[in-house]
Scaffold this motif. Sequence first.
Motif, PDB file in Angstrom:
ATOM      1  N   ASN A   3       4.855  27.340  -6.689  1.00 16.29           N
ATOM      2  CA  ASN A   3       5.574  26.462  -5.784  1.00 16.29           C
ATOM      3  C   ASN A   3       5.930  25.149  -6.491  1.00 16.29           C
ATOM      4  O   ASN A   3       5.129  24.604  -7.232  1.00 16.29           O
ATOM      5  CB  ASN A   3       4.672  26.181  -4.581  1.00 16.29           C
ATOM      6  N   ASN A   5       7.325  21.427  -5.379  1.00 17.90           N
ATOM      7  CA  ASN A   5       7.717  20.548  -4.275  1.00 17.90           C
ATOM      8  C   ASN A   5       8.557  19.403  -4.843  1.00 17.90           C
ATOM      9  O   ASN A   5       8.019  18.441  -5.408  1.00 17.90           O
ATOM     10  CB  ASN A   5       6.467  20.012  -3.569  1.00 17.90           C
ATOM     11  N   ARG A   6       9.865  19.510  -4.689  1.00 19.36           N
ATOM     12  CA  ARG A   6      10.756  18.514  -5.280  1.00 19.36           C
ATOM     13  C   ARG A   6      10.765  17.195  -4.518  1.00 19.36           C
ATOM     14  O   ARG A   6      11.458  16.264  -4.918  1.00 19.36           O
ATOM     15  CB  ARG A   6      12.169  19.097  -5.409  1.00 19.36           C
ATOM     16  N   SER A   7       9.975  17.115  -3.464  1.00 20.51           N
ATOM     17  CA  SER A   7       9.795  15.837  -2.755  1.00 20.51           C
ATOM     18  C   SER A   7       8.647  15.025  -3.353  1.00 20.51           C
ATOM     19  O   SER A   7       8.460  13.869  -2.995  1.00 20.51           O
ATOM     20  CB  SER A   7       9.512  16.082  -1.275  1.00 20.51           C
ATOM     21  N   TYR A  24       6.799  17.908 -11.218  1.00 21.73           N
ATOM     22  CA  TYR A  24       6.572  17.885  -9.775  1.00 21.73           C
ATOM     23  C   TYR A  24       5.187  18.427  -9.442  1.00 21.73           C
ATOM     24  O   TYR A  24       4.565  19.136 -10.232  1.00 21.73           O
ATOM     25  CB  TYR A  24       7.628  18.729  -9.049  1.00 21.73           C
ATOM     26  N   SER A  26       2.834  20.857  -7.037  1.00 22.04           N
ATOM     27  CA  SER A  26       3.021  22.188  -6.452  1.00 22.04           C
ATOM     28  C   SER A  26       2.462  22.284  -5.035  1.00 22.04           C
ATOM     29  O   SER A  26       2.621  23.318  -4.381  1.00 22.04           O
ATOM     30  CB  SER A  26       2.353  23.242  -7.340  1.00 22.04           C
ATOM     31  N   ASP A  28       2.163  21.457  -0.926  1.00 19.59           N
ATOM     32  CA  ASP A  28       3.103  21.179   0.164  1.00 19.59           C
ATOM     33  C   ASP A  28       3.034  19.720   0.589  1.00 19.59           C
ATOM     34  O   ASP A  28       4.008  19.138   1.051  1.00 19.59           O
ATOM     35  CB  ASP A  28       2.791  22.060   1.379  1.00 19.59           C
ATOM     36  N   LYS A  29       1.843  19.138   0.475  1.00 19.98           N
ATOM     37  CA  LYS A  29       1.667  17.732   0.817  1.00 19.98           C
ATOM     38  C   LYS A  29       0.509  17.195  -0.012  1.00 19.98           C
ATOM     39  O   LYS A  29      -0.327  17.960  -0.500  1.00 19.98           O
ATOM     40  CB  LYS A  29       1.386  17.545   2.306  1.00 19.98           C
TER      41      LYS A  29
END
Length: 54
Positions: A3, A5-7, A24, A26, A28-29
């Motif tokens: 994964n 996460n580009r945020s 980045y 990986s 989700d938060k």
Amino acid sequence: MENINRSIQCSVEQCLHHCVNCDYCSLDKIHVGTHESSPSQKQSTDCQSFQAKL
Ligand code: SF4
């Protein structure tokens, strides 16, 4: 596939959650906190989701 996460951009390659060959996280938060009682600069903050690579 890992994964990405580009945020959440991150350059801490020593972290278990850092994606391989990219800049980045990986997860989700993440949880950002502080180790100081009255944070006043960016060095005062920490990614508390950090886990050292084994
Ligand atoms: S958990 Fe924190 S230190 Fe680790 S890759 Fe994600 S943002 Fe970077």
